[in-house]
Design a protein around this motif. Structure first.
Motif, PDB file in Angstrom:
ATOM      1  N   ILE A   1      49.176  44.614  39.234  1.00 35.31           N
ATOM      2  CA  ILE A   1      48.373  44.399  38.024  1.00 35.31           C
ATOM      3  C   ILE A   1      48.749  43.063  37.377  1.00 35.31           C
ATOM      4  N   ALA A   2      50.039  42.789  37.267  1.00 28.78           N
ATOM      5  CA  ALA A   2      50.495  41.561  36.611  1.00 28.78           C
ATOM      6  C   ALA A   2      50.050  40.325  37.386  1.00 28.78           C
ATOM      7  N   MET A   3      50.109  40.395  38.701  1.00 28.52           N
ATOM      8  CA  MET A   3      49.669  39.271  39.527  1.00 28.52           C
ATOM      9  C   MET A   3      48.184  38.979  39.290  1.00 28.52           C
ATOM     10  N   LEU A   4      47.372  40.027  39.258  1.00 28.91           N
ATOM     11  CA  LEU A   4      45.936  39.844  39.041  1.00 28.91           C
ATOM     12  C   LEU A   4      45.644  39.395  37.609  1.00 28.91           C
ATOM     13  N   ALA A   5      46.368  39.956  36.642  1.00 31.85           N
ATOM     14  CA  ALA A   5      46.171  39.565  35.247  1.00 31.85           C
ATOM     15  C   ALA A   5      46.540  38.096  35.038  1.00 31.85           C
ATOM     16  N   ASP A   6      47.565  37.641  35.735  1.00 29.91           N
ATOM     17  CA  ASP A   6      47.956  36.227  35.678  1.00 29.91           C
ATOM     18  C   ASP A   6      46.797  35.343  36.131  1.00 29.91           C
ATOM     19  N   SER A   7      46.183  35.696  37.259  1.00 27.94           N
ATOM     20  CA  SER A   7      45.061  34.913  37.780  1.00 27.94           C
ATOM     21  C   SER A   7      43.891  34.922  36.807  1.00 27.94           C
ATOM     22  N   VAL A   8      43.573  36.098  36.254  1.00 28.45           N
ATOM     23  CA  VAL A   8      42.443  36.215  35.329  1.00 28.45           C
ATOM     24  C   VAL A   8      42.711  35.430  34.044  1.00 28.45           C
ATOM     25  N   ALA A   9      43.911  35.554  33.506  1.00 26.67           N
ATOM     26  CA  ALA A   9      44.252  34.850  32.270  1.00 26.67           C
ATOM     27  C   ALA A   9      44.169  33.337  32.458  1.00 26.67           C
ATOM     28  N   THR A  10      44.651  32.861  33.595  1.00 24.41           N
ATOM     29  CA  THR A  10      44.611  31.421  33.867  1.00 24.41           C
ATOM     30  C   THR A  10      43.176  30.918  33.917  1.00 24.41           C
ATOM     31  N   ARG A  11      42.307  31.665  34.576  1.00 23.64           N
ATOM     32  CA  ARG A  11      40.902  31.262  34.666  1.00 23.64           C
ATOM     33  C   ARG A  11      40.225  31.302  33.298  1.00 23.64           C
ATOM     34  N   LEU A  12      40.583  32.289  32.479  1.00 27.89           N
ATOM     35  CA  LEU A  12      40.022  32.356  31.132  1.00 27.89           C
ATOM     36  C   LEU A  12      40.407  31.117  30.327  1.00 27.89           C
ATOM     37  N   ARG A  13      41.676  30.740  30.396  1.00 28.82           N
ATOM     38  CA  ARG A  13      42.136  29.581  29.620  1.00 28.82           C
ATOM     39  C   ARG A  13      41.456  28.304  30.096  1.00 28.82           C
ATOM     40  N   HIS A  14      41.312  28.165  31.406  1.00 29.32           N
ATOM     41  CA  HIS A  14      40.647  26.974  31.941  1.00 29.32           C
ATOM     42  C   HIS A  14      39.200  26.879  31.466  1.00 29.32           C
ATOM     43  N   ALA A  15      38.560  28.040  31.278  1.00 32.01           N
ATOM     44  CA  ALA A  15      37.148  28.056  30.861  1.00 32.01           C
ATOM     45  C   ALA A  15      36.987  28.098  29.351  1.00 32.01           C
ATOM     46  N   GLY A  16      38.110  28.133  28.594  1.00 39.09           N
ATOM     47  CA  GLY A  16      38.029  28.212  27.146  1.00 39.09           C
ATOM     48  C   GLY A  16      37.472  29.537  26.667  1.00 39.09           C
ATOM     49  N   LEU A  17      37.820  30.636  27.366  1.00 40.29           N
ATOM     50  CA  LEU A  17      37.283  31.957  27.053  1.00 40.29           C
ATOM     51  C   LEU A  17      38.402  32.931  26.689  1.00 40.29           C
ATOM     52  N   TYR A  18      38.014  33.955  25.940  1.00 34.26           N
ATOM     53  CA  TYR A  18      38.923  35.041  25.593  1.00 34.26           C
ATOM     54  C   TYR A  18      38.285  36.355  26.031  1.00 34.26           C
ATOM     55  N   ALA A  19      39.115  37.310  26.462  1.00 32.95           N
ATOM     56  CA  ALA A  19      38.627  38.633  26.855  1.00 32.95           C
ATOM     57  C   ALA A  19      38.607  39.550  25.650  1.00 32.95           C
ATOM     58  N   GLY A  20      37.447  40.145  25.391  1.00 31.84           N
ATOM     59  CA  GLY A  20      37.347  41.150  24.341  1.00 31.84           C
ATOM     60  C   GLY A  20      37.598  42.546  24.877  1.00 31.84           C
ATOM     61  N   GLY A  21      37.602  42.681  26.213  1.00 36.00           N
ATOM     62  CA  GLY A  21      37.840  43.973  26.840  1.00 36.00           C
ATOM     63  C   GLY A  21      38.421  43.778  28.231  1.00 36.00           C
ATOM     64  N   ILE A  22      38.868  44.865  28.808  1.00 37.02           N
ATOM     65  CA  ILE A  22      39.487  44.803  30.145  1.00 37.02           C
ATOM     66  C   ILE A  22      38.992  45.983  30.970  1.00 37.02           C
ATOM     67  N   GLN A  23      38.816  45.752  32.269  1.00 38.34           N
ATOM     68  CA  GLN A  23      38.397  46.826  33.189  1.00 38.34           C
ATOM     69  C   GLN A  23      39.320  46.808  34.393  1.00 38.34           C
ATOM     70  N   VAL A  24      39.678  47.985  34.856  1.00 40.03           N
ATOM     71  CA  VAL A  24      40.532  48.127  36.044  1.00 40.03           C
ATOM     72  C   VAL A  24      39.832  49.039  37.043  1.00 40.03           C
ATOM     73  N   THR A  25      39.845  48.636  38.305  1.00 40.15           N
ATOM     74  CA  THR A  25      39.306  49.452  39.391  1.00 40.15           C
ATOM     75  C   THR A  25      40.412  49.722  40.397  1.00 40.15           C
ATOM     76  N   VAL A  26      40.565  50.983  40.753  1.00 33.90           N
ATOM     77  CA  VAL A  26      41.577  51.417  41.721  1.00 33.90           C
ATOM     78  C   VAL A  26      40.862  51.940  42.954  1.00 33.90           C
TER      79      VAL A  26
END
Length: 404
Positions: A269-294
Protein backbone atom coordinates in the motif's frame (compact mmCIF):
# COMPACT_ATOMS: atom_id res chain seq x y z
CA UNK A 1 -28.92 19.53 -36.90
CA UNK A 2 -27.91 16.10 -35.60
CA UNK A 3 -24.28 15.36 -35.03
CA UNK A 4 -22.56 12.68 -37.12
CA UNK A 5 -20.26 10.62 -34.93
CA UNK A 6 -18.24 7.54 -35.84
CA UNK A 7 -16.81 5.08 -33.34
CA UNK A 8 -13.94 3.12 -34.88
CA UNK A 9 -12.83 -0.07 -33.14
CA UNK A 10 -9.83 -2.05 -34.39
CA UNK A 11 -10.68 -5.76 -34.30
CA UNK A 12 -8.54 -7.96 -32.01
CA UNK A 13 -5.94 -5.19 -32.13
CA UNK A 14 -2.95 -6.71 -30.32
CA UNK A 15 -3.45 -10.06 -32.02
CA UNK A 16 -3.99 -8.46 -35.44
CA UNK A 17 -0.74 -6.50 -35.16
CA UNK A 18 1.18 -9.61 -34.09
CA UNK A 19 -0.28 -11.63 -36.97
CA UNK A 20 1.16 -9.15 -39.47
CA UNK A 21 4.51 -10.76 -38.58
CA UNK A 22 3.01 -14.26 -38.33
CA UNK A 23 0.64 -14.64 -41.32
CA UNK A 24 0.91 -18.44 -40.98
CA UNK A 25 -1.06 -18.19 -37.70
CA UNK A 26 -4.10 -16.37 -39.12
CA UNK A 27 -6.24 -19.51 -39.29
CA UNK A 28 -4.78 -21.04 -36.10
CA UNK A 29 -6.13 -20.16 -32.63
CA UNK A 30 -3.67 -17.56 -31.34
CA UNK A 31 -3.58 -15.22 -28.36
CA UNK A 32 -1.33 -12.49 -27.00
CA UNK A 33 -0.67 -12.90 -23.29
CA UNK A 34 1.33 -11.45 -20.42
CA UNK A 35 4.36 -13.16 -18.92
CA UNK A 36 3.20 -16.09 -16.76
CA UNK A 37 6.52 -16.05 -14.87
CA UNK A 38 5.85 -12.52 -13.57
CA UNK A 39 2.24 -13.51 -12.66
CA UNK A 40 0.75 -11.44 -15.47
CA UNK A 41 -0.32 -14.57 -17.33
CA UNK A 42 -3.67 -13.44 -18.68
CA UNK A 43 -5.03 -13.24 -22.21
CA UNK A 44 -4.62 -9.71 -23.60
CA UNK A 45 -6.08 -10.36 -27.06
CA UNK A 46 -7.06 -13.27 -29.29
CA UNK A 47 -7.78 -13.84 -32.97
CA UNK A 48 -11.07 -14.98 -34.47
CA UNK A 49 -10.21 -18.74 -34.50
CA UNK A 50 -9.43 -18.52 -30.76
CA UNK A 51 -12.74 -16.73 -30.16
CA UNK A 52 -14.57 -19.72 -31.66
CA UNK A 53 -13.15 -21.85 -28.83
CA UNK A 54 -14.51 -19.42 -26.26
CA UNK A 55 -11.16 -17.87 -25.35
CA UNK A 56 -11.82 -14.54 -23.62
CA UNK A 57 -9.76 -11.46 -22.93
CA UNK A 58 -8.55 -11.13 -19.29
CA UNK A 59 -8.94 -14.82 -18.45
CA UNK A 60 -5.90 -16.75 -17.25
CA UNK A 61 -3.72 -18.73 -19.62
CA UNK A 62 -4.65 -22.01 -17.97
CA UNK A 63 -8.35 -21.25 -18.43
CA UNK A 64 -7.78 -20.46 -22.11
CA UNK A 65 -5.66 -23.58 -22.61
CA UNK A 66 -8.39 -25.68 -21.02
CA UNK A 67 -10.78 -24.48 -23.73
CA UNK A 68 -8.23 -24.65 -26.53
CA UNK A 69 -5.24 -26.94 -25.79
CA UNK A 70 -3.50 -26.04 -29.07
CA UNK A 71 -3.73 -22.29 -28.48
CA UNK A 72 -0.60 -20.53 -29.74
CA UNK A 73 0.66 -17.89 -27.28
CA UNK A 74 2.59 -14.81 -28.37
CA UNK A 75 4.28 -12.21 -26.12
CA UNK A 76 3.06 -8.59 -26.31
CA UNK A 77 5.00 -5.77 -28.01
CA UNK A 78 3.45 -2.61 -26.56
CA UNK A 79 5.75 -0.18 -28.39
CA UNK A 80 4.59 -1.68 -31.68
CA UNK A 81 0.93 -1.34 -30.70
CA UNK A 82 1.45 2.32 -29.79
CA UNK A 83 3.09 2.97 -33.16
CA UNK A 84 0.21 1.36 -35.06
CA UNK A 85 -2.28 3.31 -32.93
CA UNK A 86 -0.46 6.51 -33.88
CA UNK A 87 -0.67 5.63 -37.58
CA UNK A 88 -4.36 4.79 -37.30
CA UNK A 89 -5.20 8.10 -35.62
CA UNK A 90 -3.13 9.94 -38.25
CA UNK A 91 -5.54 8.52 -40.85
CA UNK A 92 -8.53 9.67 -38.79
CA UNK A 93 -6.99 13.16 -38.61
CA UNK A 94 -7.38 13.44 -42.38
CA UNK A 95 -11.17 13.48 -41.96
CA UNK A 96 -11.71 15.66 -38.87
CA UNK A 97 -9.80 17.48 -36.16
CA UNK A 98 -12.17 16.03 -33.54
CA UNK A 99 -10.67 12.60 -32.87
CA UNK A 100 -10.99 11.30 -29.30
CA UNK A 101 -9.13 8.05 -28.52
CA UNK A 102 -10.87 5.63 -26.17
CA UNK A 103 -7.99 3.36 -25.31
CA UNK A 104 -5.27 2.34 -27.73
CA UNK A 105 -7.55 0.66 -30.28
CA UNK A 106 -10.75 2.75 -30.32
CA UNK A 107 -11.56 6.34 -31.28
CA UNK A 108 -14.57 8.57 -31.74
CA UNK A 109 -14.65 10.89 -34.77
CA UNK A 110 -17.03 13.84 -35.01
CA UNK A 111 -17.45 14.47 -38.75
CA UNK A 112 -20.50 16.73 -38.48
CA UNK A 113 -18.74 19.71 -40.03
CA UNK A 114 -16.47 17.86 -42.46
CA UNK A 115 -18.68 15.11 -43.88
CA UNK A 116 -19.67 17.27 -46.88
CA UNK A 117 -16.01 17.30 -47.93
CA UNK A 118 -16.09 13.50 -48.36
CA UNK A 119 -19.37 12.98 -50.20
CA UNK A 120 -21.87 13.62 -47.41
CA UNK A 121 -22.64 9.92 -46.77
CA UNK A 122 -21.56 8.76 -43.30
CA UNK A 123 -22.03 5.05 -44.10
CA UNK A 124 -19.83 5.39 -47.18
CA UNK A 125 -17.19 7.27 -45.19
CA UNK A 126 -17.11 4.49 -42.59
CA UNK A 127 -16.64 1.93 -45.36
CA UNK A 128 -13.82 4.04 -46.81
CA UNK A 129 -12.05 4.05 -43.44
CA UNK A 130 -12.38 0.26 -43.17
CA UNK A 131 -10.91 -0.23 -46.64
CA UNK A 132 -8.03 2.13 -45.93
CA UNK A 133 -7.13 0.28 -42.73
CA UNK A 134 -6.99 -3.03 -44.56
CA UNK A 135 -5.08 -1.66 -47.53
CA UNK A 136 -2.58 0.58 -45.76
CA UNK A 137 -2.04 -1.12 -42.39
CA UNK A 138 -3.38 -4.66 -42.79
CA UNK A 139 -5.87 -4.21 -39.93
CA UNK A 140 -9.65 -4.60 -39.82
CA UNK A 141 -12.04 -2.11 -38.31
CA UNK A 142 -15.62 -2.10 -37.08
CA UNK A 143 -17.39 1.26 -37.27
CA UNK A 144 -20.54 2.52 -35.60
CA UNK A 145 -22.25 5.60 -37.03
CA UNK A 146 -24.77 7.54 -34.96
CA UNK A 147 -25.90 10.89 -33.58
CA UNK A 148 -24.14 10.51 -30.22
CA UNK A 149 -21.04 8.84 -28.77
CA UNK A 150 -22.85 6.14 -26.77
CA UNK A 151 -24.84 4.82 -29.75
CA UNK A 152 -21.82 5.08 -32.07
CA UNK A 153 -19.93 2.76 -29.71
CA UNK A 154 -22.88 0.37 -29.55
CA UNK A 155 -22.80 0.35 -33.36
CA UNK A 156 -19.12 -0.61 -33.56
CA UNK A 157 -19.79 -3.48 -31.12
CA UNK A 158 -22.94 -4.61 -32.95
CA UNK A 159 -21.22 -6.40 -35.83
CA UNK A 160 -17.66 -7.71 -35.76
CA UNK A 161 -15.26 -8.06 -37.38
CA UNK A 162 -14.90 -5.60 -40.28
CA UNK A 163 -18.40 -4.11 -40.39
CA UNK A 164 -20.28 -0.82 -40.47
CA UNK A 165 -23.48 -0.32 -38.43
CA UNK A 166 -25.61 2.82 -38.62
CA UNK A 167 -27.80 3.63 -35.61
CA UNK A 168 -30.05 6.47 -36.76
CA UNK A 169 -32.97 8.46 -35.40
CA UNK A 170 -35.25 6.12 -37.34
CA UNK A 171 -33.88 2.74 -36.21
CA UNK A 172 -32.21 3.28 -32.85
CA UNK A 173 -35.01 1.87 -30.68
CA UNK A 174 -35.21 -1.29 -32.80
CA UNK A 175 -31.44 -1.87 -32.54
CA UNK A 176 -30.56 -0.52 -29.10
CA UNK A 177 -33.41 -1.39 -26.76
CA UNK A 178 -33.28 -5.21 -27.20
CA UNK A 179 -29.53 -5.27 -26.36
CA UNK A 180 -28.34 -6.48 -22.92
CA UNK A 181 -28.00 -3.61 -20.47
CA UNK A 182 -24.33 -4.52 -20.01
CA UNK A 183 -23.64 -3.46 -23.60
CA UNK A 184 -24.28 0.17 -22.63
CA UNK A 185 -21.20 2.31 -22.07
CA UNK A 186 -19.89 2.21 -18.46
CA UNK A 187 -22.50 -0.30 -17.24
CA UNK A 188 -20.12 -2.76 -15.58
CA UNK A 189 -20.62 -6.05 -13.80
CA UNK A 190 -21.72 -4.58 -10.46
CA UNK A 191 -24.29 -2.28 -12.08
CA UNK A 192 -25.56 -5.12 -14.26
CA UNK A 193 -26.09 -7.39 -11.23
CA UNK A 194 -27.85 -4.64 -9.31
CA UNK A 195 -30.20 -3.84 -12.18
CA UNK A 196 -30.97 -7.52 -12.72
CA UNK A 197 -32.27 -7.73 -9.14
CA UNK A 198 -34.95 -5.26 -10.22
CA UNK A 199 -35.79 -7.03 -13.47
CA UNK A 200 -33.77 -4.69 -15.69
CA UNK A 201 -31.83 -6.81 -18.18
CA UNK A 202 -32.12 -4.91 -21.48
CA UNK A 203 -31.37 -1.33 -22.46
CA UNK A 204 -35.05 -0.86 -23.28
CA UNK A 205 -36.05 -1.88 -19.76
CA UNK A 206 -33.48 0.57 -18.39
CA UNK A 207 -34.93 3.32 -20.60
CA UNK A 208 -38.39 2.66 -19.14
CA UNK A 209 -37.24 3.12 -15.53
CA UNK A 210 -37.75 6.41 -13.76
CA UNK A 211 -34.59 8.49 -13.33
CA UNK A 212 -35.50 9.01 -9.66
CA UNK A 213 -35.57 5.26 -8.98
CA UNK A 214 -32.25 4.79 -10.74
CA UNK A 215 -30.68 7.63 -8.75
CA UNK A 216 -31.86 5.99 -5.52
CA UNK A 217 -30.30 2.69 -6.60
CA UNK A 218 -27.09 3.89 -8.24
CA UNK A 219 -26.44 7.48 -7.24
CA UNK A 220 -25.60 10.06 -9.90
CA UNK A 221 -24.80 7.35 -12.47
CA UNK A 222 -28.43 6.18 -12.47
CA UNK A 223 -29.90 9.22 -14.30
CA UNK A 224 -26.87 9.24 -16.59
CA UNK A 225 -27.51 5.64 -17.64
CA UNK A 226 -31.19 6.51 -18.14
CA UNK A 227 -30.17 9.32 -20.50
CA UNK A 228 -27.83 7.04 -22.41
CA UNK A 229 -30.57 4.42 -22.83
CA UNK A 230 -32.93 7.07 -24.22
CA UNK A 231 -30.49 8.49 -26.75
CA UNK A 232 -29.90 11.70 -24.78
CA UNK A 233 -26.09 11.60 -24.61
CA UNK A 234 -24.68 15.04 -25.45
CA UNK A 235 -21.04 14.43 -24.48
CA UNK A 236 -18.81 16.13 -27.09
CA UNK A 237 -16.02 14.43 -29.00
CA UNK A 238 -12.84 16.02 -27.67
CA UNK A 239 -9.70 16.34 -29.73
CA UNK A 240 -6.89 14.26 -28.29
CA UNK A 241 -4.84 17.46 -28.23
CA UNK A 242 -7.33 19.00 -25.80
CA UNK A 243 -6.38 18.32 -22.21
CA UNK A 244 -9.13 16.43 -20.42
CA UNK A 245 -9.64 17.09 -16.69
CA UNK A 246 -7.98 14.40 -14.58
CA UNK A 247 -10.67 12.54 -12.63
CA UNK A 248 -8.47 10.10 -10.72
CA UNK A 249 -4.84 9.15 -10.23
CA UNK A 250 -4.11 5.53 -9.42
CA UNK A 251 -1.49 2.84 -9.47
CA UNK A 252 -1.76 -0.91 -9.11
CA UNK A 253 0.59 -3.86 -9.15
CA UNK A 254 0.56 -7.64 -9.22
CA UNK A 255 3.05 -8.96 -6.68
CA UNK A 256 5.60 -11.70 -7.48
CA UNK A 257 4.21 -13.69 -4.54
CA UNK A 258 0.90 -13.48 -2.71
CA UNK A 259 0.79 -11.14 0.28
CA UNK A 260 -0.45 -12.84 3.46
CA UNK A 261 0.65 -10.63 6.38
CA UNK A 262 -0.35 -7.11 7.37
CA UNK A 263 3.24 -5.89 7.14
CA UNK A 264 3.44 -7.11 3.55
CA UNK A 265 0.16 -5.42 2.67
CA UNK A 266 1.23 -2.19 4.37
CA UNK A 267 4.46 -2.25 2.37
CA UNK A 268 2.53 -2.71 -0.88
CA UNK A 269 0.00 0.00 0.00
CA UNK A 270 2.77 2.45 0.95
CA UNK A 271 4.67 1.81 -2.28
CA UNK A 272 1.55 2.51 -4.36
CA UNK A 273 0.57 5.53 -2.25
CA UNK A 274 4.06 6.95 -2.78
CA UNK A 275 3.63 6.70 -6.56
CA UNK A 276 0.14 8.23 -6.45
CA UNK A 277 1.18 11.08 -4.14
CA UNK A 278 4.16 11.93 -6.34
CA UNK A 279 1.97 12.11 -9.45
CA UNK A 280 -0.56 14.28 -7.63
CA UNK A 281 2.12 16.76 -6.60
CA UNK A 282 3.56 16.89 -10.11
CA UNK A 283 0.08 17.69 -11.47
CA UNK A 284 -0.71 20.25 -8.75
CA UNK A 285 -3.63 18.13 -7.50
CA UNK A 286 -4.96 17.02 -4.13
CA UNK A 287 -7.00 13.88 -3.37
CA UNK A 288 -10.35 14.46 -1.73
CA UNK A 289 -10.92 10.71 -1.45
CA UNK A 290 -9.15 7.38 -1.72
CA UNK A 291 -10.12 4.01 -3.21
CA UNK A 292 -8.47 0.63 -2.68
CA UNK A 293 -8.98 -2.51 -4.76
CA UNK A 294 -7.84 -5.93 -3.54
CA UNK A 295 -7.51 -8.85 -5.94
CA UNK A 296 -7.23 -12.44 -4.71
CA UNK A 297 -5.51 -15.34 -6.54
CA UNK A 298 -8.84 -16.28 -8.18
CA UNK A 299 -8.97 -12.79 -9.81
CA UNK A 300 -11.89 -11.67 -7.63
CA UNK A 301 -11.74 -7.92 -7.00
CA UNK A 302 -13.15 -6.09 -3.99
CA UNK A 303 -13.09 -2.29 -3.75
CA UNK A 304 -13.90 0.29 -1.16
CA UNK A 305 -13.56 4.08 -1.09
CA UNK A 306 -13.86 6.88 1.43
CA UNK A 307 -13.80 10.65 1.63
CA UNK A 308 -10.69 12.13 3.25
CA UNK A 309 -11.04 14.64 6.12
CA UNK A 310 -9.13 17.21 4.05
CA UNK A 311 -7.66 17.08 0.52
CA UNK A 312 -4.06 15.85 0.51
CA UNK A 313 -1.17 14.79 -1.69
CA UNK A 314 1.06 13.48 1.08
CA UNK A 315 2.32 9.89 1.08
CA UNK A 316 1.64 9.31 4.77
CA UNK A 317 -1.95 10.57 4.57
CA UNK A 318 -2.74 8.42 1.55
CA UNK A 319 -1.00 5.37 3.04
CA UNK A 320 -2.91 5.61 6.34
CA UNK A 321 -6.28 6.08 4.64
CA UNK A 322 -5.66 3.32 2.09
CA UNK A 323 -4.52 0.89 4.78
CA UNK A 324 -7.73 1.53 6.75
CA UNK A 325 -9.71 0.51 3.65
CA UNK A 326 -7.47 -2.53 3.08
CA UNK A 327 -8.15 -3.65 6.67
CA UNK A 328 -11.88 -3.47 5.93
CA UNK A 329 -11.53 -5.48 2.72
CA UNK A 330 -9.07 -8.15 3.86
CA UNK A 331 -8.15 -10.27 6.87
CA UNK A 332 -4.86 -12.16 7.19
CA UNK A 333 -3.73 -14.70 6.19
CA UNK A 334 -6.03 -14.61 3.12
CA UNK A 335 -3.70 -14.23 0.11
CA UNK A 336 -3.63 -11.04 -1.96
CA UNK A 337 -2.45 -11.23 -5.54
CA UNK A 338 -2.69 -7.55 -6.51
CA UNK A 339 -3.47 -4.13 -5.02
CA UNK A 340 -4.58 -0.82 -6.51
CA UNK A 341 -4.60 2.56 -4.78
CA UNK A 342 -6.50 5.39 -6.49
CA UNK A 343 -6.84 9.05 -5.53
CA UNK A 344 -10.36 10.30 -6.32
CA UNK A 345 -12.42 13.51 -5.94
CA UNK A 346 -9.42 15.53 -7.11
CA UNK A 347 -9.11 19.28 -6.60
CA UNK A 348 -6.62 21.79 -7.93
CA UNK A 349 -3.90 23.15 -5.69
CA UNK A 350 -5.63 26.51 -5.17
CA UNK A 351 -8.90 24.81 -4.21
CA UNK A 352 -7.47 22.64 -1.44
CA UNK A 353 -7.71 24.00 2.07
CA UNK A 354 -7.84 22.74 5.61
CA UNK A 355 -10.00 24.24 8.31
CA UNK A 356 -7.90 24.31 11.47
CA UNK A 357 -9.49 24.42 14.89
CA UNK A 358 -8.16 24.28 18.45
CA UNK A 359 -7.86 20.51 18.30
CA UNK A 360 -5.97 20.32 14.99
CA UNK A 361 -3.85 23.49 15.21
CA UNK A 362 -0.97 21.57 16.79
CA UNK A 363 -0.88 19.27 13.75
CA UNK A 364 -0.37 22.13 11.27
CA UNK A 365 3.44 22.44 11.76
CA UNK A 366 3.80 18.69 11.20
CA UNK A 367 1.82 18.99 7.95
CA UNK A 368 4.06 21.81 6.73
CA UNK A 369 7.15 19.80 7.66
CA UNK A 370 5.82 16.78 5.77
CA UNK A 371 5.09 18.95 2.71
CA UNK A 372 8.69 20.19 2.73
CA UNK A 373 10.05 16.68 3.22
CA UNK A 374 8.12 15.18 0.32
CA UNK A 375 8.87 18.21 -1.87
CA UNK A 376 12.58 17.61 -1.21
CA UNK A 377 12.10 13.93 -2.12
CA UNK A 378 10.59 15.01 -5.44
CA UNK A 379 13.61 17.17 -6.21
CA UNK A 380 16.05 14.37 -5.40
CA UNK A 381 14.13 11.92 -7.56
CA UNK A 382 13.96 14.42 -10.40
CA UNK A 383 17.74 14.77 -10.34
CA UNK A 384 18.85 11.22 -9.54
CA UNK A 385 15.95 8.99 -10.59
CA UNK A 386 12.74 7.66 -9.08
CA UNK A 387 14.51 5.04 -6.96
CA UNK A 388 17.09 7.43 -5.50
CA UNK A 389 15.08 7.90 -2.31
CA UNK A 390 12.18 5.90 -0.92
CA UNK A 391 9.70 6.86 1.77
CA UNK A 392 10.48 4.78 4.86
CA UNK A 393 7.03 3.24 5.18
CA UNK A 394 7.37 1.87 1.67
CA UNK A 395 9.71 -0.85 2.81
CA UNK A 396 7.82 -3.79 4.32
CA UNK A 397 9.41 -5.21 7.41
CA UNK A 398 11.44 -8.29 6.73
CA UNK A 399 9.86 -11.39 8.20
CA UNK A 400 11.92 -13.70 10.37
CA UNK A 401 12.78 -17.02 8.77
CA UNK A 402 10.78 -19.81 10.40
CA UNK A 403 12.62 -22.01 12.83
CA UNK A 404 13.63 -25.40 11.45
Amino acid sequence: MDRVILHCDLNCFYASVELLSHPDLREIPTAVCGDPHSRHGIILAKNEPAKKFGVQTAETIWQAKKKCPDLVLLPPHHDLYREYSRQVNAIYDQYTDLVEPFGIDESWLDVTNTLHLFGGDAHALADTLRERMKRELGLTLSVGVSFNKVFAKLGSDYKKPDATTVISRENWKDIVWPLPVGDLLYVGGAARKLLKQYGVETIGQLAACSPEMLETLMGKMGPQFHGYANGLDTDPVRSRYEAEPVKSVGNGTTFPENLTTRDQVLGGIAMLADSVATRLRHAGLYAGGIQVTVRDPQFHDRSRQRQLPVPTHLIRDLTDAAMELADQLWKPPSPIRALTVTAIHLVQEGEAYEQVDLFTASAAPKKVKQEKLEGAMDQIRKKYGSRAIIFGACQPEKEEDPLP
